[in-house]
Every structure is written in C-alpha cells, then in structure tokens.
Design a protein around this motif. Sequence first.
Motif, mmCIF file in Angstrom:
data_model
loop_
_atom_site.group_PDB
_atom_site.id
_atom_site.type_symbol
_atom_site.label_atom_id
_atom_site.label_comp_id
_atom_site.label_asym_id
_atom_site.label_seq_id
_atom_site.Cartn_x
_atom_site.Cartn_y
_atom_site.Cartn_z
ATOM 1 N N VAL A 115 -5.002 13.212 -12.549
ATOM 2 C CA VAL A 115 -5.992 14.160 -13.052
ATOM 3 C C VAL A 115 -7.332 13.515 -13.368
ATOM 4 N N LEU A 116 -7.345 12.191 -13.507
ATOM 5 C CA LEU A 116 -8.609 11.535 -13.861
ATOM 6 C C LEU A 116 -9.414 11.112 -12.643
ATOM 7 N N CYS A 117 -8.879 11.311 -11.449
ATOM 8 C CA CYS A 117 -9.462 10.715 -10.255
ATOM 9 C C CYS A 117 -10.052 11.773 -9.320
ATOM 10 N N ALA A 118 -11.285 11.523 -8.865
ATOM 11 C CA ALA A 118 -11.956 12.477 -7.969
ATOM 12 C C ALA A 118 -11.215 12.611 -6.636
ATOM 13 N N MET A 158 -10.132 5.370 -1.532
ATOM 14 C CA MET A 158 -9.423 6.646 -1.500
ATOM 15 C C MET A 158 -7.989 6.447 -1.001
ATOM 16 N N GLY A 159 -7.055 7.128 -1.666
ATOM 17 C CA GLY A 159 -5.677 7.142 -1.175
ATOM 18 C C GLY A 159 -4.735 6.225 -1.908
ATOM 19 N N GLU A 160 -3.450 6.428 -1.627
ATOM 20 C CA GLU A 160 -2.395 5.589 -2.196
ATOM 21 C C GLU A 160 -1.894 4.677 -1.063
ATOM 22 N N PRO A 161 -2.208 3.386 -1.138
ATOM 23 C CA PRO A 161 -1.864 2.488 -0.017
ATOM 24 C C PRO A 161 -0.383 2.536 0.366
ATOM 25 N N ILE A 190 -3.906 -5.140 -3.616
ATOM 26 C CA ILE A 190 -3.487 -3.775 -3.283
ATOM 27 C C ILE A 190 -3.176 -3.064 -4.602
ATOM 28 N N SER A 191 -3.751 -1.898 -4.766
ATOM 29 C CA SER A 191 -3.539 -1.157 -6.010
ATOM 30 C C SER A 191 -2.675 0.068 -5.728
ATOM 31 N N THR A 192 -1.663 0.264 -6.576
ATOM 32 C CA THR A 192 -0.759 1.395 -6.385
ATOM 33 C C THR A 192 -0.610 2.196 -7.664
ATOM 34 N N VAL A 193 -0.308 3.465 -7.487
ATOM 35 C CA VAL A 193 -0.030 4.341 -8.624
ATOM 36 C C VAL A 193 1.327 3.971 -9.260
ATOM 37 N N GLY A 194 2.097 3.154 -8.518
ATOM 38 C CA GLY A 194 3.402 2.719 -9.039
ATOM 39 C C GLY A 194 4.564 3.131 -8.155
ATOM 40 N N ILE A 213 -1.258 -2.460 -10.495
ATOM 41 C CA ILE A 213 -0.544 -1.198 -10.724
ATOM 42 C C ILE A 213 -1.309 -0.374 -11.757
ATOM 43 N N SER A 214 -1.562 0.888 -11.398
ATOM 44 C CA SER A 214 -2.281 1.780 -12.314
ATOM 45 C C SER A 214 -1.319 2.260 -13.385
ATOM 46 N N LEU A 215 -1.443 1.707 -14.574
ATOM 47 C CA LEU A 215 -0.508 2.047 -15.650
ATOM 48 C C LEU A 215 -1.073 3.195 -16.492
ATOM 49 N N HIS A 216 -2.207 2.970 -17.104
ATOM 50 C CA HIS A 216 -2.986 4.005 -17.786
ATOM 51 C C HIS A 216 -2.343 4.647 -19.011
ATOM 52 N N ALA A 217 -1.143 4.223 -19.383
ATOM 53 C CA ALA A 217 -0.542 4.752 -20.612
ATOM 54 C C ALA A 217 0.521 3.760 -21.060
ATOM 55 N N PHE A 255 -2.094 -5.067 -14.291
ATOM 56 C CA PHE A 255 -1.940 -3.657 -14.654
ATOM 57 C C PHE A 255 -3.321 -3.094 -14.951
ATOM 58 N N GLU A 256 -3.661 -2.036 -14.221
ATOM 59 C CA GLU A 256 -4.948 -1.387 -14.483
ATOM 60 C C GLU A 256 -4.730 -0.336 -15.567
ATOM 61 N N TYR A 257 -5.708 -0.251 -16.447
ATOM 62 C CA TYR A 257 -5.559 0.666 -17.573
ATOM 63 C C TYR A 257 -6.903 1.315 -17.858
ATOM 64 N N VAL A 258 -7.029 2.569 -17.479
ATOM 65 C CA VAL A 258 -8.273 3.292 -17.738
ATOM 66 C C VAL A 258 -8.271 3.726 -19.197
ATOM 67 N N MET A 259 -9.292 3.331 -19.924
ATOM 68 C CA MET A 259 -9.354 3.708 -21.348
ATOM 69 C C MET A 259 -9.996 5.082 -21.466
ATOM 70 N N CYS A 289 -13.214 4.642 -18.761
ATOM 71 C CA CYS A 289 -13.084 5.827 -17.906
ATOM 72 C C CYS A 289 -14.448 6.242 -17.333
ATOM 73 N N ASN A 290 -14.504 6.390 -16.036
ATOM 74 C CA ASN A 290 -15.731 6.863 -15.394
ATOM 75 C C ASN A 290 -15.714 8.378 -15.309
ATOM 76 N N GLN A 291 -16.909 8.937 -15.352
ATOM 77 C CA GLN A 291 -16.979 10.394 -15.338
ATOM 78 C C GLN A 291 -16.754 10.964 -13.935
ATOM 79 N N ALA A 332 -17.992 4.127 -8.489
ATOM 80 C CA ALA A 332 -17.087 3.372 -9.360
ATOM 81 C C ALA A 332 -15.656 3.907 -9.238
ATOM 82 N N CYS A 333 -14.715 3.194 -9.878
ATOM 83 C CA CYS A 333 -13.289 3.567 -9.787
ATOM 84 C C CYS A 333 -13.086 5.033 -10.091
ATOM 85 N N GLY A 334 -12.335 5.677 -9.243
ATOM 86 C CA GLY A 334 -11.968 7.072 -9.495
ATOM 87 C C GLY A 334 -13.023 8.075 -9.080
ATOM 88 N N GLN A 335 -14.155 7.583 -8.561
ATOM 89 C CA GLN A 335 -15.252 8.523 -8.267
ATOM 90 C C GLN A 335 -15.410 8.841 -6.780
HETATM 91 N N1 SAH Z 1 -3.811 5.079 -5.471
HETATM 92 C C1 SAH Z 1 -4.045 3.724 -5.892
HETATM 93 C C2 SAH Z 1 -5.379 3.224 -5.418
HETATM 94 C C3 SAH Z 1 -6.577 3.821 -6.132
HETATM 95 S S1 SAH Z 1 -7.303 2.544 -6.996
HETATM 96 C C4 SAH Z 1 -3.831 3.613 -7.389
HETATM 97 O O1 SAH Z 1 -3.527 4.621 -8.010
HETATM 98 O O2 SAH Z 1 -3.873 2.507 -7.934
HETATM 99 C C5 SAH Z 1 -8.443 3.319 -8.004
HETATM 100 C C6 SAH Z 1 -8.254 2.975 -9.461
HETATM 101 O O3 SAH Z 1 -9.219 3.734 -10.249
HETATM 102 C C7 SAH Z 1 -6.885 3.392 -9.969
HETATM 103 O O4 SAH Z 1 -6.436 2.502 -10.940
HETATM 104 C C8 SAH Z 1 -7.222 4.738 -10.572
HETATM 105 O O5 SAH Z 1 -6.235 5.188 -11.444
HETATM 106 C C9 SAH Z 1 -8.531 4.426 -11.244
HETATM 107 N N2 SAH Z 1 -9.268 5.613 -11.663
HETATM 108 C C10 SAH Z 1 -9.057 6.892 -11.298
HETATM 109 N N3 SAH Z 1 -9.910 7.707 -11.925
HETATM 110 C C11 SAH Z 1 -10.673 6.927 -12.715
HETATM 111 C C12 SAH Z 1 -11.745 7.201 -13.619
HETATM 112 N N4 SAH Z 1 -12.174 8.452 -13.829
HETATM 113 N N5 SAH Z 1 -12.300 6.163 -14.270
HETATM 114 C C13 SAH Z 1 -11.863 4.890 -14.049
HETATM 115 N N6 SAH Z 1 -10.877 4.585 -13.198
HETATM 116 C C14 SAH Z 1 -10.277 5.596 -12.548
#
Ligand code: SAH
Length: 343
Positions: A115-118, A158-161, A190-194, A213-217, A255-259, A289-291, A332-335
């Motif tokens: 939901v946070l990703c464009a 863009m996309g889930e590798p 390589i970045s994955t949603v998990g 790995i996109s953890l985010h929580a 572990f990637e963690y969007v605040m 977190c990017n807008q 930026a990430c997610g945009q």
């Molecule tokens: N599908 C893969 C590859 C995308 S990588 C994955 O989920 O990891 C892009 C990264 O940006 C991911 O960690 C994603 O969750 C993060 N992202 C998505 N929306 C964002 C936002 N609004 N602000 C910052 N990062 C965001």
Amino acid sequence: MTSIKDLSLHDLEQQFALLGEPAYRARQVAAWLYKKNVSDFAEMTNLGKQLRDKLSQQWFISNPVIVREQTAQDKTRKFALRFDDGVVVECVIIVDEKRRTLCISTQAGCKRKCVLCATGKMGFKRNLTQAEILDQIIVANRVLAPKEHITHLVFMGMGEPFDNFDTVLAALRIIHADHGMCVSPGRTTISTVGVLEGIERLGKEGQGEGLAISLHASDDETRKKLIPHARSVSIDQIIQAAAVYARVTGDKVTFEYVMIKGVNCFPADGKRLAKLLSQLPSKINLIPCNQVADSPYRMPGQAEIDAFMKELYDSPVIVTVRKSKGRDIMAACGQLAGSVPPV
Ligand code: SAH
C-alpha cells in the motif's frame, strides 16, 4: 524474431557453432552488445558482412526508446523506457562520488500491491524479458559520460524480482560475466518483498548477490496492513529463510525498513527489531517514507525517528539510513509508476 539479448552466452556460442563459426565470435558479439552497447549489427565491424547479415536474419537487437528523462537536483536521473509493445518502465541512475548505481525494474507494474508503493498501486502489466532487463543497463551506460559506466546494480525498481525469477537469474549471468557487463555479484543487490521460494532459490542458484528484504514492520499484524503478501508469510519464516541465505553466501542480509509516521517506528518496534535481527548476520537499512500519490503514509518527525533509532543503536544491530535520492522527480524508493505524457 527474438532479441539476441534474450540468449545466454552459452546459447550464443552454440548458435555460432551451428553457423560454422568459432566460439570466440560469440564473445565478440557479446562485447558489442554488452560493453560497447551497439544497437545495430552493422556496427560490429570485426565481423564479416556475410556473418552480420546472417545474424540480422535470425535476431534483432532490442533498443527501447527513452520517452522521458528527468534529472533531480541531486543529479539522480530517471528514465522512462518504452519497449516494442508500448509498455513503459522506469530505471534510475544514482550518482554517489565514484559510484554509478542503477536501480532497475524487473516487471512492468507489480502484483504485490504494497500500500505504500506507487508501483503496487498501478497494477501488473507483464514480466520483463531478459533483453529488457539488460537493456536498462545498456541505456544507462550509453547516457553516462564516456569513461563512466554503471558500477553497482540494485533490483529495486518496478516489480518483484522473485516473481520473474528465471529471467532475473538468466540476466544476472550476463550481468556478472567477464564477457557480459562485468558487474560483480558483490555489487549487485536484489530486493524482495519476502518471497520465500525466491530467497531459497537465489541461495542455491545465485552467485552470492546481496539480498535485501522489505520488512517494514516488527510484528505480523502491522506488516499485513502494509504488505498483502504478509498474510501468507510470517516475519519468523522470513528471518529463517534469510538466515539460510546468510549461511550459504557468507554475507549479511539487509532488511529494508520504511519508517512511517505513527505506524511502525515506536520504541517498541526498535526493541522487537533488535531481537529479531540478532538471530542472523544482518543489517537494517532505514528508509524515510517517501510521498506517493493517494497514500496517507508520511515520514515521521525527527523526535519519533530518534526514539525509534535509539533502541536500535543501543543494540548490536548494524543500522544504515538510506539517503533517498531523486524525490523531486519521483525517482526515490516506492515512487516509480511509469507514467509518461502521451507521445
Ligand atoms: N518488490 C521488491 C522490489 C522493490 S524495491 C521489494 O518489495 O523489495 C523498492 C523498495 O522501496 C522496497 O523496499 C519498497 O517496500 C520500498 N518502498 C515502497 N514504497 C515506499 C515509500 N513510499 N517510501 C519509501 N520506500 C518505499
């Protein structure tokens, strides 16, 4: 006809054998494609005219059109590339001292709907082909200054590798090869949603690429609100799969963690994360977190960030904070959403 860049280097050698040509010819062609970035067989001047004609009868050299190029204040450059069927994807060059990092896409759109990703919001169009993944690097190398080239790759566009696993893996072989693009696995992330199967397969079939790995929580309930995929995969399962990957490759997993303000960066999250990540060689990359359009999520205030980060800094966890670049051009990430003005 297929793009010659859809062939593996091994396939290329076999095809040359069938044409009665020595194997080194395949390496010459690979060098034209992946080092000199040509877009026409006629430019392959160390091959005879007859051979060039034969090649162009069997294959074409794919060459996406740059439909939009934007440069941010911090010199980040975003490119929208249009492929033959009209599909548009974006890739981003991030400049940092001597590094030239390319953030590449593996799919047009994405099925994962975070939901946070464009990209998640735009829906899924299709997987990219091997040629289309490689073409992003080729285009980037062409637009850089003459002695520059892409030094690092992040599969974070863009996309889930791992939803396009076989193609990504095949592209990686050319990306790392000496007679391909020569970007080493250690400089590729390589970045994955998990996706668990993807993590496991990359551990077995990859060449030691960095895994993010996109953890985010820090708890499953919160994660499920942000990432639909979390409904079927728990944080514990992800940690276990990551621990195996770290063991197999001998590397730390990131572990990637969007605040996100008011959602996932309370001090209690910091504590839980410290505990979770102590189970394996890892580091955490915090991303403010990017807008994104139509998204209520925002970056937390400094006090919220400080209180959360204090918990992590007080633990042995290695913490880095991502300098999100290119926000003013939505790079930026997610945009990334691949929207371009009609041509
Ligand atoms: N599908 C893969 C590859 C995308 S990588 C994955 O989920 O990891 C892009 C990264 O940006 C991911 O960690 C994603 O969750 C993060 N992202 C998505 N929306 C964002 C936002 N609004 N602000 C910052 N990062 C965001």
